[in-house]
Design an enzyme around this catalytic site. Structure first.
Site, PDB file in Angstrom:
ATOM      1  CE  LYS A 116      32.471  36.972  37.875  1.00 30.63           C
ATOM      2  NZ  LYS A 116      32.502  38.063  37.121  1.00 30.63           N
ATOM      3  N   GLY A 436      10.468  38.658  35.673  1.00 34.65           N
ATOM      4  CA  GLY A 436      10.240  40.257  34.926  1.00 34.65           C
ATOM      5  C   GLY A 436      10.017  40.060  33.423  1.00 34.65           C
ATOM      6  NE  ARG A 519      25.398  34.682  24.395  1.00 28.67           N
ATOM      7  CZ  ARG A 519      24.276  34.070  24.957  1.00 28.67           C
ATOM      8  NH1 ARG A 519      23.972  32.811  24.663  1.00 28.67           N
ATOM      9  NH2 ARG A 519      23.559  34.577  25.823  1.00 28.67           N
ATOM     10  CG  HIS A 698      19.772  28.922  32.640  1.00 28.91           C
ATOM     11  ND1 HIS A 698      20.186  30.032  32.447  1.00 28.91           N
ATOM     12  CD2 HIS A 698      19.692  28.721  34.054  1.00 28.91           C
ATOM     13  CE1 HIS A 698      20.343  30.479  33.305  1.00 28.91           C
ATOM     14  NE2 HIS A 698      20.149  29.980  34.716  1.00 28.91           N
TER      15      HIS A 698
HETATM   16  N1  GLN Z   1      14.247  41.316  35.353  1.00 31.79           N
HETATM   17  C1  GLN Z   1      15.151  40.494  34.483  1.00 31.79           C
HETATM   18  C2  GLN Z   1      14.580  39.636  33.569  1.00 31.79           C
HETATM   19  O1  GLN Z   1      13.415  39.061  33.861  1.00 31.79           O
HETATM   20  C3  GLN Z   1      16.242  40.052  35.517  1.00 31.79           C
HETATM   21  C4  GLN Z   1      17.339  39.105  34.950  1.00 31.79           C
HETATM   22  C5  GLN Z   1      18.537  38.958  35.527  1.00 31.79           C
HETATM   23  O2  GLN Z   1      18.663  39.351  36.650  1.00 31.79           O
HETATM   24  N2  GLN Z   1      19.561  38.330  34.995  1.00 31.79           N
HETATM   25  O3  GLN Z   1      15.099  39.253  32.621  1.00 31.79           O
END
Ligand code: GLN
Ligand code: ZN
Length: 758
Positions: A116, A436, A519, A698
């Protein structure tokens, strides 16, 4: 006569033209010549948008990143990029983006690291240094841009990153002292300035934003050395600082042998008095009075109240500019055709900010009466914002004012909660879960587009998303995960989704800001008191829970992350806005709990990102931001398990605050650090549960069971095993199911192996 100028303009174009040009080049659809032409035309159009200024910046435009441009300009190319013979453009993009292992893994090159840019959401490619680093000058691209600008009758003011900041930004790969490279680098800057002088340029803007940070004495000294050397040059240097106060560097900054100094007079307003006192009477002072970090209209009359005495004192030595480069704001408000006119009347994007600068300089030159209309309109807009009941909501304000300590406190301390939760959830050792999100498939994206274009109605959309959720639950059941998630199919973005359902948030159509390379992000605008008209996630979450016997985690975005990834209102402290968001999230947490959801995750991906540049401001920030999280989370009963997630971050210097969050479980990104990031937790004797990420999401690579077992063993050496959870590094939304299924299968197998050994 007050000179007006700009420090930098958004590169990407009002319609993200540069993004599309780059991406079609990368896909091989256009050739180098086409890209070069497209870039040139964007560059010239950007200059044309700044035609009302006395000087236009040149050198701020970049195909990917201006720091990387400097790395190439000084030929500071890491050896791994030198191997294969490429066109200059190819090696540039290889440094920016690396090379994928496609068919021949030995050809893989990792891109330069990205990080950043100060406290912004812009990311630059980190320069690399080691004992073999040498510099040589390759300034043709910049000199060409200067000529191009001058040919079109623009008054080019080249923009350079200063030598001290360039060295400061880099990463040293061995034990070399970066300052030992200063003299060699200065030789190149001297030649560069000479070449620029030959173009007929009068002023060069030399950016040293590190002057707004805490500088060790050796680095302060480096400034003296550097600018003594550069003061020999034939061009005039405008030493430029931004993003904050100069503070203890005022003396240094004012005394360096340069022709002018630019200071951030928005965030660093409190410096101005000292700067005026100390600045030698020969120097130009450029005041950054228009906020380059936000999208609100400037209060022009108040700014003139501040500027008129300064102008009287400095006369022609006063210049005006935005506080920093306008890279961090969207290009042009005129492209917002759908926005509510009242809200729109309160905003200024890059183009409008330059118009404001024009008004200010007119007023200083010819008196306020000469721009009475513009000043009036400005006052009316500000007045409407101040008075609008869309901004001010008494209920929210009263609720925020009556928050008390107890609201931030869980009922019992962690050890008690842990026992209660364990009795209810009966999870095995090394419980497996995810962060998630699951793959955002083209089906899901199509559904959203169809809804947006009214090709399907809300009802059909919801049915179709429910089918995706059901499929996602089915997959997780088959994989044998212990704690499931609904998969976030209904969310485009973790902030935007909530912002669209909350009062006080607005969204733009084209308010894009560059994040890195091609981006861009479109930050929401928090314009008013934040409130939650209705539940945001309860239906989706309960639907998902109804499909499984396994416990399911509700998924929310935390207040600090929502704040840090938005344009935030400037008429009240950020902490107040953050508490308002926290109250809205708290209501959602309690609604989920009431609906029977036993685990709730509140993501705070951007908590660390929000740290101020100056260490002495950290504590204050951490206090209110952690309190905001606690306010959002801690209304629940002991049985409800609160999770949080943080993306890649160094926890060493903020571990106290992480502990103070008091989340029952925190998941973090650790796989690429080989669990080294866990050390902070070990040394602190961090008591609550942790899910150290066991695979890098990633990359498309599928981790094998063995490597995950290894990582988990490492984790178990650092922390008691009954504190550990097993999960990927982050959400899986950018991956494909073909990657996710085998990876999670291996992850579950690894957890089972460890369980059996225990
Ligand atoms: N719950 C989000 C996901 O799973 C969290 C992503 C994040 O904190 N960058 O995409
Ligand atoms: Zn993450």
């Amino acid at each position: 006569m007050t000179i007006i100028h700009n420090l930098g303009f958004p590169r990407i174009g009002p319609k993200r033209e540069l993004k599309y040009a780059l991406e079609s080049f990368w896909r091989g659809e256009t050739d180098t010549e086409t890209l070069t032409q497209q870039a040139r035309s964007r560059f010239l159009q950007n200059l044309a948008s700044q035609a009302n200024l006395d000087y236009q910046p040149v050198g701020d435009f970049s195909l990917y990143d201006h720091v990387l441009d400097h790395t190439l300009m000084f030929n500071n190319v890491p050896s791994r990029f030198k191997a294969d013979a490429n066109t200059p453009l190819q090696s540039y993009f290889r440094m920016a983006r690396g090379r994928a292992p496609h068919d021949s893994p030995e050809m893989q090159t990792t891109a330069g690291e990205m990080t950043k840019w100060f406290d912004t959401n812009y990311h630059y490619i980190v320069p690399e240094f080691d004992r073999d680093t040498t510099f040589s000058l390759n300034d043709k691209p910049l000199i060409k841009q200067i000529h191009q600008a001058r040919e079109q009758a623009f008054n080019a003011k080249p923009v350079l990153i200063g030598p001290v900041t360039y060295l400061w930004l880099g990463k040293v790969k061995d034990d070399t002292d970066p300052l030992s490279l200063l003299n060699a680098l200065l030789v190149q800057y001297q030649q560069l300035l000479e070449n620029i002088a030959r173009c007929g340029v009068e002023w060069v803007q030399i950016d040293e934003p590190v002057l707004a940070t805490d500088l060790p004495a050796t680095w302060q000294n480096a400034f003296n050395v550097a600018y003594q050397t550069l003061s020999q040059s034939r061009v005039k240097l405008l030493l430029t600082t931004y993003f904050g106060k100069l503070g203890n560097n005022v003396n240094l900054a004012t005394q360096l042998p340069v022709a002018g100094l630019h200071v951030d007079a928005v965030r660093g307003r409190s410096d101005v008095e000292a700067v005026l006192r100390q600045l030698p009477a020969t120097k130009v002072l450029s005041l950054g009075v228009i906020d380059g970090r936000n999208i609100w209209k400037t209060d022009l009359s108040a700014t003139l109240d501040f500027l008129e005495p300064v102008a009287a004192q400095l006369n022609h030595r006063l210049w005006l500019a935005p506080s920093c480069s306008l890279l961090h704001v969207p290009v042009d408000l005129d492209h917002e055709t759908a926005m509510d006119p009242e809200l729109k009347s309160w905003l200024a994007f890059a183009t409008q900010k330059l118009d404001e600068l024009g008004v200010l300089s007119q007023a200083l030159k010819h008196g306020r009466a000469s721009v009475a209309d513009a000043l009036n309109k400005n006052q009316c807009a500000l007045e409407s914002r101040r008075a609008s009941d869309r901004v001010h909501n008494r209920c929210v304000q009263q609720r925020e004012a009556s928050i008390n300590r107890k609201d931030l406190q869980r009922q019992s301390e962690f050890s008690q909660r842990k026992a209660i939760q364990q009795a209810a959830l009966k999870l095995p050792l090394y419980p497996t879960t995810t962060i998630g999100s699951f793959p955002q498939t083209s089906t899901i994206r199509d559904l959203r587009r169809q809804l947006r274009q009214s090709h399907i109605d809300e009802h059909d959309y919801r049915q179709a998303i429910k089918a995706c959720i059901a499929e996602c639950i089915e997959q997780q059941e088959q994989l044998g995960l212990d704690v499931l998630a609904h998969g976030e199919a209904e969310r485009n973005d973790m902030v935007e989704y909530f912002g669209q359902l909350l009062g006080g948030f607005a969204f733009t159509e084209s308010g894009w800001v560059q994040s890195y390379g091609s981006r861009c992000v479109k930050p929401p605008v928090i314009f008013g008191d934040v409130h939650r008209p209705k539940a945001m996630t309860v239906d989706w979450t309960c639907y998902a829970q109804s499909l499984t016997q396994k416990p399911l985690k509700g998924m929310l975005t935390g207040p600090v992350t929502m704040l840090n990834w938005s344009f935030v209102r400037d008429d009240q402290p950020h902490s107040t806005t953050c508490r308002q968001i926290a109250l809205a999230i708290r209501d959602e947490v309690l609604a989920l709990e009431q609906a029977g959801i036993k685990l709730i995750q509140i993501d705070e991906a951007a908590l660390r990102e929000g740290l101020p540049l100056r260490q002495d401001e950290w504590q204050k920030y951490l206090r209110w931001s952690v309190d905001a999280f606690r306010l959002a989370a801690n209304g629940v009963s002991d049985t409800t398990q609160i999770h949080t997630h943080m993306c890649y971050a160094d926890f060493n210097d903020i571990i106290h605050s992480i502990a103070r969050l008091d989340a029952d479980v925190i998941s973090i990104e650790t796989s690429r650090s080989e669990m080294a990031l866990l050390d902070a937790f070990t040394h602190f004797d961090y008591p609550n549960d942790i899910g150290p990420g066991v695979y890098d999401i990633h990359s498309p690579n599928i981790p094998d069971t063995h490597s995950i077992v290894n990582l988990l063993q490492k984790a178990a050496e650092k922390l008691p095993q009954d504190q550990l959870w097993v999960n990927p590094d982050c959400g899986l939304k950018t991956r494909r199911w073909e990657e996710v299924i085998p990876a999670l299968k291996n992850m579950v197998a690894a957890a089972r192996q460890l369980r059996h050994r225990a």
